[in-house]
Design an enzyme around this catalytic site. Structure first.
Site, PDB file in Angstrom:
ATOM      1  N   ARG A 173       0.818  -1.208   0.000  1.00  0.00           N
ATOM      2  CA  ARG A 173       0.000   0.000   0.000  1.00  0.00           C
ATOM      3  C   ARG A 173       0.856   1.264   0.000  1.00  0.00           C
ATOM      4  NH1 ARG A 173      -4.088   0.846   4.613  1.00  0.00           N
ATOM      5  NH2 ARG A 173      -3.222  -1.151   5.225  1.00  0.00           N
ATOM      6  N   GLU A 192       6.988   0.206  -3.152  1.00  0.00           N
ATOM      7  CA  GLU A 192       7.364  -0.948  -3.959  1.00  0.00           C
ATOM      8  C   GLU A 192       8.668  -1.490  -3.398  1.00  0.00           C
ATOM      9  OE1 GLU A 192       7.458  -0.019  -8.087  1.00  0.00           O
ATOM     10  OE2 GLU A 192       7.855  -2.110  -8.654  1.00  0.00           O
ATOM     11  N   VAL A 193       8.774  -2.820  -3.306  1.00  0.00           N
ATOM     12  CA  VAL A 193       9.976  -3.415  -2.724  1.00  0.00           C
ATOM     13  C   VAL A 193      10.835  -4.014  -3.829  1.00  0.00           C
ATOM     14  CG1 VAL A 193      10.840  -5.142  -1.107  1.00  0.00           C
ATOM     15  CG2 VAL A 193       8.806  -3.818  -0.538  1.00  0.00           C
ATOM     16  N   ASP A 195      -1.156  -3.745  11.667  1.00  0.00           N
ATOM     17  CA  ASP A 195      -1.474  -4.215  10.307  1.00  0.00           C
ATOM     18  C   ASP A 195      -0.941  -5.632  10.108  1.00  0.00           C
ATOM     19  OD1 ASP A 195      -2.603  -4.056   7.816  1.00  0.00           O
ATOM     20  OD2 ASP A 195      -0.984  -2.882   6.914  1.00  0.00           O
TER      21      ASP A 195
HETATM   22  P1  ADP Z   1       3.780  -1.923   2.120  1.00  0.00           P
HETATM   23  O1  ADP Z   1       4.087  -1.080   3.302  1.00  0.00           O
HETATM   24  O2  ADP Z   1       3.685  -1.108   0.867  1.00  0.00           O
HETATM   25  O3  ADP Z   1       2.626  -2.844   2.336  1.00  0.00           O
HETATM   26  P2  ADP Z   1       5.583  -4.088   2.613  1.00  0.00           P
HETATM   27  O4  ADP Z   1       6.749  -3.744   3.460  1.00  0.00           O
HETATM   28  O5  ADP Z   1       4.454  -4.783   3.281  1.00  0.00           O
HETATM   29  O6  ADP Z   1       5.078  -2.804   1.869  1.00  0.00           O
HETATM   30  O7  ADP Z   1       6.089  -4.954   1.378  1.00  0.00           O
HETATM   31  C1  ADP Z   1       5.242  -5.272   0.288  1.00  0.00           C
HETATM   32  C2  ADP Z   1       5.555  -6.657  -0.239  1.00  0.00           C
HETATM   33  O8  ADP Z   1       6.931  -6.705  -0.688  1.00  0.00           O
HETATM   34  C3  ADP Z   1       5.458  -7.750   0.816  1.00  0.00           C
HETATM   35  O9  ADP Z   1       4.138  -8.255   0.904  1.00  0.00           O
HETATM   36  C4  ADP Z   1       6.408  -8.784   0.286  1.00  0.00           C
HETATM   37  O10 ADP Z   1       5.791  -9.574  -0.719  1.00  0.00           O
HETATM   38  C5  ADP Z   1       7.511  -7.963  -0.388  1.00  0.00           C
HETATM   39  N1  ADP Z   1       8.637  -7.727   0.544  1.00  0.00           N
HETATM   40  C6  ADP Z   1       8.732  -6.767   1.469  1.00  0.00           C
HETATM   41  N2  ADP Z   1       9.897  -6.807   2.140  1.00  0.00           N
HETATM   42  C7  ADP Z   1      10.582  -7.842   1.629  1.00  0.00           C
HETATM   43  C8  ADP Z   1      11.870  -8.421   1.920  1.00  0.00           C
HETATM   44  N3  ADP Z   1      12.642  -7.909   2.853  1.00  0.00           N
HETATM   45  N4  ADP Z   1      12.251  -9.498   1.226  1.00  0.00           N
HETATM   46  C9  ADP Z   1      11.449 -10.007   0.268  1.00  0.00           C
HETATM   47  N5  ADP Z   1      10.233  -9.521  -0.062  1.00  0.00           N
HETATM   48  C10 ADP Z   1       9.780  -8.450   0.609  1.00  0.00           C
HETATM   49 MG    MG Z   2       2.458  -4.267   3.678  1.00  0.00          MG
END
Ligand code: ADP
Ligand code: MG
Length: 520
Positions: free
Chosen positions: A223, A226-227, A341
């Site tokens: 949300r 982008e990771v 969350d």
């Molecule tokens: P947001 O705050 O936008 O929801 P998140 O931190 O939850 O972002 O990350 C979004 C998605 O990215 C996660 O659901 C996961 O699939 C992927 N992701 C996040 N951090 C990592 C990580 N350290 N290693 C691998 N995938 C990750």
């Molecule tokens: Mg998230």
């Protein structure tokens, strides 16, 4: 006999009256535009006397004007004789007669004059009052507009100042400088060295690392950002790039990660944070450990679990949550933290099958000394599908930090359900359910608050439990734990510590059973 004669005369008079035309006095309504005189009303019609207020241009006041004349015989005319002709901008009135010639000459219709300005109704206001009202409304709109623009500008300034403060506190690494970064240090060495501070790497080192990152590929979107999978000196790291509008979420997540004693095996490992640029364009980064297997949500789509694997995922996740929820006292103490969350997309899976809690953009901290939550927590936040009943019906006790912990425990119960669906009943039995999101069968794909409220609060529905879960002790225990986590009453839910104990016991029972399993 005499009465009979009187009736006959009266009837005759009536008949004559309705069949005979009458002569009326006229003024303002005379035939051939005469100034005044008489007119003839046809049989069955009436003479009238009317009064109407008109604006006197000389004195600029309303004065009554009287007119007289004959009404045409149609119904509209007769209808007009029924009194005040309202509604009308200025009062008007009419009276009619038809009994004698010139009977209207002395008829005086009753009318109520326009009240003085200020005492009348809205409909009788002087037109100038409308102009004043219009002017006042426009002025109010203008003032509101100026206030909104000022507010937006102040927010923008505040944001800019905050970013600049962060940058100047951290210092600015030069293009080729490697502040405090010995050329050969690995990330784990750097983190090990700085672990004395308990709150992560020095800011300047963080900024230097951020500068040296090479982005490789996008691995997930949430949300707030982008990771990306990225590389730093040959090591793989994850970089969350926040959407430009989400700087509050970046500040919050960075703050939480830099909380003293936050580091834990089951909390996503934080490496660095950086913010660049200002004005219209800002880039906000958060660098963390990278996990190949992605989120628990992704992992459960493609994998089924034996009992050991399921309990390991569940236990390590609650160990992470329990660490967050626990306040540690002392000079280098840790505040209690509520995540707000919790969901399978915010839990990541490590290579060794344990899980870590990620995404702290909504977290709140609490210090029992000050008895204060560190930001004003808004009640309706988080992911709707995972919202606890007290969040959905807005009965959450916002003044008590304990309530936020209970909200996390409800969501953890749903995650446990997602894990258990993918857990095989027993060895060599390949039966389990497909991966599904909680409430997949009761609400649409992107449920609204009301969808969730109807299901979770009104109908008090909880995810369905397949009958096979009853046939096995591990699945039965997991079911018992989850149902005590998603209790309608927040105070009746298990605490993270309690769940940790139950699952640790289950884990050691499974390990013992595995050890004593006969080898064929
Ligand atoms: P947001 O705050 O936008 O929801 P998140 O931190 O939850 O972002 O990350 C979004 C998605 O990215 C996660 O659901 C996961 O699939 C992927 N992701 C996040 N951090 C990592 C990580 N350290 N290693 C691998 N995938 C990750
Ligand atoms: Mg998230």
């Amino acid at each position: 006999m005499r009465t009979h004669a009187v009736y006959s005369v009266l009837l005759l008079l009536c008949f004559l009256r309705t069949t005979r035309s009458i002569v009326c006095f006229c003024l303002g309504h005379c035939p051939d535009n005469q100034l005044n005189g008489t007119c003839t009303a046809p049989a069955g019609s009436h003479c009238f006397s009317a009064v109407e207020e008109v604006l006197d241009p000389e004195t600029d006041t309303l004065v009554p004007e009287r007119t007289y004349g004959c009404l045409p015989p149609d119904e509209t005319g007769l209808m007009q004789c029924k009194g005040h002709l309202v509604p009308h901008f200025y009062p008007r009135s009419i009276s009619c007669c038809s009994d004698l010639d010139l009977c209207n000459k002395h008829l005086v219709p009753i009318y109520s004059p326009t009240p003085e300005a200020g005492e009348g109704e809205v409909g009788a206001l002087d037109p100038s009052v409308y102009h004043v009202a219009l002017l006042v409304s426009l002025t109010i709109c203008l003032v509101i507009f100026i206030l909104l623009v000022t507010f937006a500008y102040l927010r923008y300034k505040q944001r800019e100042d905050r970013i600049q403060r962060y940058i100047s506190e951290a210092g600015s690494p030069g293009d080729n400088e490697e502040f405090g970064l010995p050329g050969t240090s690995t990330l784990s060495e750097l983190i090990e060295q700085s672990s004395g501070s308990g709150s992560g790497l020095p800011l300047l080192v963080q900024r230097t690392i951020a500068k040296q990152i090479h982005m490789l590929s996008s691995v997930g979107k949430g949300r707030y950002g982008e990771v990306w999978l990225a590389r730093w000196r040959g090591e793989r790291v994850a970089v969350k790039v926040f959407f430009t509008t989400e700087e509050a979420s970046w500040f919050r997540e960075t703050e939480i990660y830099q909380t003293v004693l936050m580091r834990h095996d089951n909390i996503l490992g934080f490496i660095a944070a950086d913010i660049k640029g200002s004005g219209g364009w800002t880039q906000m980064l958060l660098i963390t450990d990278y996990y190949d297997l992605g989120s628990l949500y992704d992992f459960l789509q493609n994998n089924v679990l034996d009992h050991e694997a399921a309990v390991k995922l569940a236990l390590t996740a609650i160990q992470g949550i329990s660490h967050l929820h626990t306040e540690i006292f002392g000079t280098k103490g840790k505040p209690a933290i509520a995540h707000r969350d919790i969901k399978s997309k915010n839990i990541l899976v490590k290579k060794d099958g344990s899980s870590v809690i990620a995404d702290f953009g909504l977290a709140v901290r609490y210090n029992s000394e000050g008895n204060e939550v560190d930001i004003a927590p808004n009640t309706r936040v988080g992911t709707r599908r995972y919202m606890a009943p007290e969040v959905l019906d807005e009965t959450l006790v916002t003044s008590s930090f304990e309530s936020y912990k209970c909200v996390d425990m409800y969501a953890y119960g749903l995650v446990l359900w997602e894990i258990t669906r993918r857990t095989l009943t027993a060895d060599k039995v390949t039966q389990c359910e497909d991966y599904r999101l909680p409430y997949y069968d009761c609400v649409p794909h992107d449920p609204s608050f009301d969808d969730m409220y109807q299901v979770v609060c009104v109908k008090e529905v909880r995810p369905e439990i397949p009958s096979r879960w009853n046939s096995n002790i591990t699945l039965r225990t997991l079911y018992k734990v989850m149902s005590e986590c998603w209790h309608q009453n927040p105070n009746a839910r298990l605490t993270a510590l309690r769940v940790k104990k139950s699952l640790s016991r289950l884990d050691s029972d499974i390990s013992t059973a595995v050890m004593h399993k006969p080898i064929y």
